[in-house]
Design an enzyme around this catalytic site. Structure first.
Site, PDB file in Angstrom:
ATOM      1  N   ASP A  83      29.640   2.514 -13.379  1.00 15.47           N
ATOM      2  CA  ASP A  83      28.436   1.814 -13.838  1.00 15.47           C
ATOM      3  C   ASP A  83      28.256   2.049 -15.339  1.00 15.47           C
ATOM      4  O   ASP A  83      27.365   1.450 -15.961  1.00 15.47           O
ATOM      5  CB  ASP A  83      27.195   2.238 -13.036  1.00 15.47           C
ATOM      6  CG  ASP A  83      26.873   3.709 -13.153  1.00 15.47           C
ATOM      7  OD1 ASP A  83      27.689   4.469 -13.711  1.00 15.47           O
ATOM      8  OD2 ASP A  83      25.788   4.113 -12.671  1.00 15.47           O
ATOM      9  N   SER A  84      29.157   2.867 -15.936  1.00 10.04           N
ATOM     10  CA  SER A  84      29.222   2.958 -17.403  1.00 10.04           C
ATOM     11  C   SER A  84      29.557   1.592 -17.998  1.00 10.04           C
ATOM     12  O   SER A  84      29.415   1.400 -19.208  1.00 10.04           O
ATOM     13  CB  SER A  84      30.266   3.996 -17.828  1.00 10.04           C
ATOM     14  OG  SER A  84      31.502   3.776 -17.169  1.00 10.04           O
ATOM     15  N   ASP A  86      31.642   2.350  -8.400  1.00  5.15           N
ATOM     16  CA  ASP A  86      30.430   3.150  -8.611  1.00  5.15           C
ATOM     17  C   ASP A  86      29.241   2.402  -8.021  1.00  5.15           C
ATOM     18  O   ASP A  86      28.985   1.242  -8.387  1.00  5.15           O
ATOM     19  CB  ASP A  86      30.219   3.309 -10.123  1.00  5.15           C
ATOM     20  CG  ASP A  86      29.782   4.704 -10.528  1.00  5.15           C
ATOM     21  OD1 ASP A  86      29.620   5.575  -9.657  1.00  5.15           O
ATOM     22  OD2 ASP A  86      29.632   4.910 -11.755  1.00  5.15           O
ATOM     23  N   LYS A 101      31.541   5.592  -5.140  1.00  4.51           N
ATOM     24  CA  LYS A 101      30.993   6.823  -5.693  1.00  4.51           C
ATOM     25  C   LYS A 101      29.487   6.677  -5.787  1.00  4.51           C
ATOM     26  O   LYS A 101      28.986   5.591  -6.074  1.00  4.51           O
ATOM     27  CB  LYS A 101      31.588   7.104  -7.078  1.00  4.51           C
ATOM     28  CG  LYS A 101      31.060   8.388  -7.726  1.00  4.51           C
ATOM     29  CD  LYS A 101      31.839   8.771  -8.961  1.00  4.51           C
ATOM     30  CE  LYS A 101      31.437   8.022 -10.201  1.00  4.51           C
ATOM     31  NZ  LYS A 101      30.000   8.160 -10.541  1.00  4.51           N
ATOM     32  N   GLU A 110      25.703   9.054  -6.949  1.00  9.40           N
ATOM     33  CA  GLU A 110      25.183  10.216  -7.647  1.00  9.40           C
ATOM     34  C   GLU A 110      24.193  10.979  -6.779  1.00  9.40           C
ATOM     35  O   GLU A 110      23.378  10.372  -6.086  1.00  9.40           O
ATOM     36  CB  GLU A 110      24.507   9.792  -8.970  1.00  9.40           C
ATOM     37  CG  GLU A 110      25.469   9.154  -9.957  1.00  9.40           C
ATOM     38  CD  GLU A 110      24.820   8.786 -11.297  1.00  9.40           C
ATOM     39  OE1 GLU A 110      23.636   9.140 -11.524  1.00  9.40           O
ATOM     40  OE2 GLU A 110      25.506   8.140 -12.117  1.00  9.40           O
ATOM     41  N   GLU A 150      29.811  16.373 -13.974  1.00  5.63           N
ATOM     42  CA  GLU A 150      29.647  15.810 -15.321  1.00  5.63           C
ATOM     43  C   GLU A 150      28.785  16.708 -16.203  1.00  5.63           C
ATOM     44  O   GLU A 150      27.641  17.027 -15.856  1.00  5.63           O
ATOM     45  CB  GLU A 150      29.029  14.402 -15.230  1.00  5.63           C
ATOM     46  CG  GLU A 150      28.806  13.769 -16.599  1.00  5.63           C
ATOM     47  CD  GLU A 150      28.596  12.259 -16.584  1.00  5.63           C
ATOM     48  OE1 GLU A 150      28.776  11.629 -15.520  1.00  5.63           O
ATOM     49  OE2 GLU A 150      28.263  11.715 -17.647  1.00  5.63           O
TER      50      GLU A 150
HETATM   51  N1  LIG Z   1      30.879   5.257 -23.120  1.00  8.78           N
HETATM   52  C1  LIG Z   1      30.281   6.084 -22.264  1.00  8.78           C
HETATM   53  N2  LIG Z   1      30.848   7.282 -22.013  1.00  8.78           N
HETATM   54  C2  LIG Z   1      30.271   8.155 -21.141  1.00  8.78           C
HETATM   55  O1  LIG Z   1      30.831   9.258 -20.930  1.00  8.78           O
HETATM   56  C3  LIG Z   1      29.061   7.763 -20.492  1.00  8.78           C
HETATM   57  C4  LIG Z   1      28.523   6.489 -20.783  1.00  8.78           C
HETATM   58  N3  LIG Z   1      29.135   5.682 -21.672  1.00  8.78           N
HETATM   59  N4  LIG Z   1      27.346   6.053 -20.226  1.00  8.78           N
HETATM   60  C5  LIG Z   1      26.775   6.817 -19.156  1.00  8.78           C
HETATM   61  C6  LIG Z   1      26.981   8.265 -19.346  1.00  8.78           C
HETATM   62  C7  LIG Z   1      26.213   8.888 -20.477  1.00  8.78           C
HETATM   63  N5  LIG Z   1      27.048  10.003 -20.835  1.00  8.78           N
HETATM   64  C8  LIG Z   1      26.765  10.919 -21.843  1.00  8.78           C
HETATM   65  C9  LIG Z   1      26.109  10.524 -22.984  1.00  8.78           C
HETATM   66  C10 LIG Z   1      25.838  11.423 -23.996  1.00  8.78           C
HETATM   67  C11 LIG Z   1      26.210  12.751 -23.868  1.00  8.78           C
HETATM   68  C12 LIG Z   1      25.896  13.708 -24.971  1.00  8.78           C
HETATM   69  O2  LIG Z   1      25.479  13.319 -26.025  1.00  8.78           O
HETATM   70  N6  LIG Z   1      26.076  14.999 -24.746  1.00  8.78           N
HETATM   71  C13 LIG Z   1      25.821  16.046 -25.739  1.00  8.78           C
HETATM   72  C14 LIG Z   1      25.481  17.335 -25.018  1.00  8.78           C
HETATM   73  C15 LIG Z   1      24.141  17.844 -25.435  1.00  8.78           C
HETATM   74  C16 LIG Z   1      23.880  19.243 -24.914  1.00  8.78           C
HETATM   75  O3  LIG Z   1      24.486  20.172 -25.487  1.00  8.78           O
HETATM   76  O4  LIG Z   1      23.102  19.395 -23.949  1.00  8.78           O
HETATM   77  C17 LIG Z   1      27.040  16.291 -26.618  1.00  8.78           C
HETATM   78  O5  LIG Z   1      26.854  16.433 -27.836  1.00  8.78           O
HETATM   79  O6  LIG Z   1      28.160  16.354 -26.114  1.00  8.78           O
HETATM   80  C18 LIG Z   1      26.863  13.153 -22.712  1.00  8.78           C
HETATM   81  C19 LIG Z   1      27.144  12.237 -21.711  1.00  8.78           C
HETATM   82  C20 LIG Z   1      28.253  10.007 -20.043  1.00  8.78           C
HETATM   83  N7  LIG Z   1      28.374   8.614 -19.620  1.00  8.78           N
HETATM   84  C1  LIG Z   2      32.094   8.759 -16.128  1.00  7.83           C
HETATM   85  C2  LIG Z   2      32.145   8.424 -14.692  1.00  7.83           C
HETATM   86  C3  LIG Z   2      32.198   9.633 -13.829  1.00  7.83           C
HETATM   87  C4  LIG Z   2      31.100   7.447 -14.249  1.00  7.83           C
HETATM   88  O1  LIG Z   2      30.305   7.689 -13.400  1.00  7.83           O
HETATM   89  C5  LIG Z   2      31.087   6.130 -14.894  1.00  7.83           C
HETATM   90  O2  LIG Z   2      31.999   5.804 -15.688  1.00  7.83           O
HETATM   91  O3  LIG Z   2      30.153   5.371 -14.606  1.00  7.83           O
HETATM   92 MG   LIG Z   3      28.794   6.224 -13.207  1.00  4.71          MG
END
Ligand SMILES: Nc1nc(=O)c2c([nH]1)NC[C@@H]1CN(c3ccc(C(=O)N[C@@H](CCC(=O)O)C(=O)O)cc3)CN21
Ligand SMILES: CC(C)C(=O)C(=O)O
Ligand SMILES: [Mg+2]
Length: 295
Positions: free
Chosen positions: A75-76, A114, A144, A146, A212
């Site tokens: 769903d990303s 998803d 999948k 959540e 995740e």
């Molecule tokens: N392109 C894309 N990639 C992804 O992995 C993803 C999506 N979209 N959309 C849905 C979710 C959103 N996701 C995300 C988005 C942002 C962070 C992020 O900014 N994380 C911080 C951590 C902050 C902390 O330390 O608590 C980082 O800087 O890594 C993590 C997962 C993972 N998923």
């Molecule tokens: C990053 C994976 C685990 C996901 O749920 C997605 O791409 O939507």
């Molecule tokens: Mg997903």
């Protein structure tokens, strides 16, 4: 090099990337689909495996050709394909044609669909209705969803109906409004609750579980406590499998990526250059040249 869970680390090439190696999945006859039983066999053998997202036929075919045995139509797509800020607005109708395209574009990969936000939380009957659409109308092989103990009834209903289910714990993006942002999950006592959720998903019959954005130490603890494979994204090196959103992995996503993303290519740079040179050629009258012209 040190042995990792019964096998030796693969060699690296000059770029430091892992060189392709004989894996359990690469020994399967070509043309036969990977199944959830193969995924279980890989864990029994202590073998790691890669998963990538895919949203269209061509890239899905590339990824399976490259040796990725499991593809997730995530769903990303809400962010990467449809341009939403989060995955929350994504619907079953949005994802169905993408799943169908990924299935048509592959012959070997296990394709996981998803379940979008709002398509399974209400009841086991709702989850079964949504999953059945992905299997019947798009040809998905698994779904999948959540959540942990709060979706155990859904997982049980799906598994009893013959639908393989992948769980997803930790930073579950469909709950971004409850989390108040994308933050690391499972630190401190929340880690114990996450482990309980993982054990509940396994007991309910899930064939794998995504972890995740959780501390690597917790992901390792969960991985050792489960007989089903864990699939990490931002969960350190100790999980059985790893997944990334392909546009992040290939460097198409703009801006600074989350810390867990490693960029294996600069697709954004390559595409920008190609589009710019095409545009320049058209402006200059240099495209089409004679060789691309009919008479
Ligand atoms: N392109 C894309 N990639 C992804 O992995 C993803 C999506 N979209 N959309 C849905 C979710 C959103 N996701 C995300 C988005 C942002 C962070 C992020 O900014 N994380 C911080 C951590 C902050 C902390 O330390 O608590 C980082 O800087 O890594 C993590 C997962 C993972 N998923
Ligand atoms: C990053 C994976 C685990 C996901 O749920 C997605 O791409 O939507
Ligand atoms: Mg997903």
């Amino acid at each position: 090099m040190a042995a990792v869970r019964g096998r030796v680390r693969a060699p690296r090439d000059a770029q430091g990337d892992l060189m392709s190696e004989q894996s359990y999945f690469s020994t399967l006859p070509p043309g036969r689909r990977v199944t959830v039983r193969d995924v279980a066999e890989a864990k029994a053998r202590g073998e790691r495996w890669p998963m990538l997202t895919a949203y269209d036929a061509l890239t899905a075919g590339v990824f399976e050709e490259a040796g990725v045995p499991v593809l997730l139509v995530g769903d990303s797509a809400g962010t990467t394909v449809f341009g939403h800020a989060t995955t929350v607005p994504v619907t079953v109708d949005d994802l169905l044609p993408l799943v169908a395209a990924v299935v048509r574009g592959t012959s070997r990969a296990l394709v996981v669909a998803d379940l979008p936000f709002g398509s399974y939380q209400a009841s086991p009957a709702q989850a079964l209705g949504s999953a059945a659409r992905f299997l019947k109308e798009a040809g998905a092989h698994a779904v999948k969803l959540e959540g942990g103990r709060r979706v155990v009834a859904q997982v049980e209903a799906l598994v009893e109906s013959g639908v393989p289910v992948m769980g997803h714990l930790g930073l579950t993006p469909q709950s971004v409004n409850a989390f108040g942002g994308y933050r690391v999950q499972g630190r401190g006592e929340a880690g114990d609750r996450l482990l309980e959720d993982a054990l509940a998903l396994e007991a309910a019959g899930a064939f794998a579980v995504v972890l995740e954005v959780v501390p690597a130490e917790l992901a390792e603890r969960v991985t050792k406590s489960l007989t089903i494979p864990t699939v990490g994204i931002g969960a350190g090196a100790g999980t059985d499998a790893q997944v990334l959103v392909w546009q992040d992995m290939a460097g198409l996503t703009p801006g600074r990526p989350p810390k867990f993303v490693k960029r294996y290519a600069d697709v954004r740079g390559v595409l920008t250059d190609a589009a710019r040179r095409f545009a320049d050629d058209v402006l200059a009258g240099a495209y089409p040249p004679e060789e691309n012209t009919y008479h």
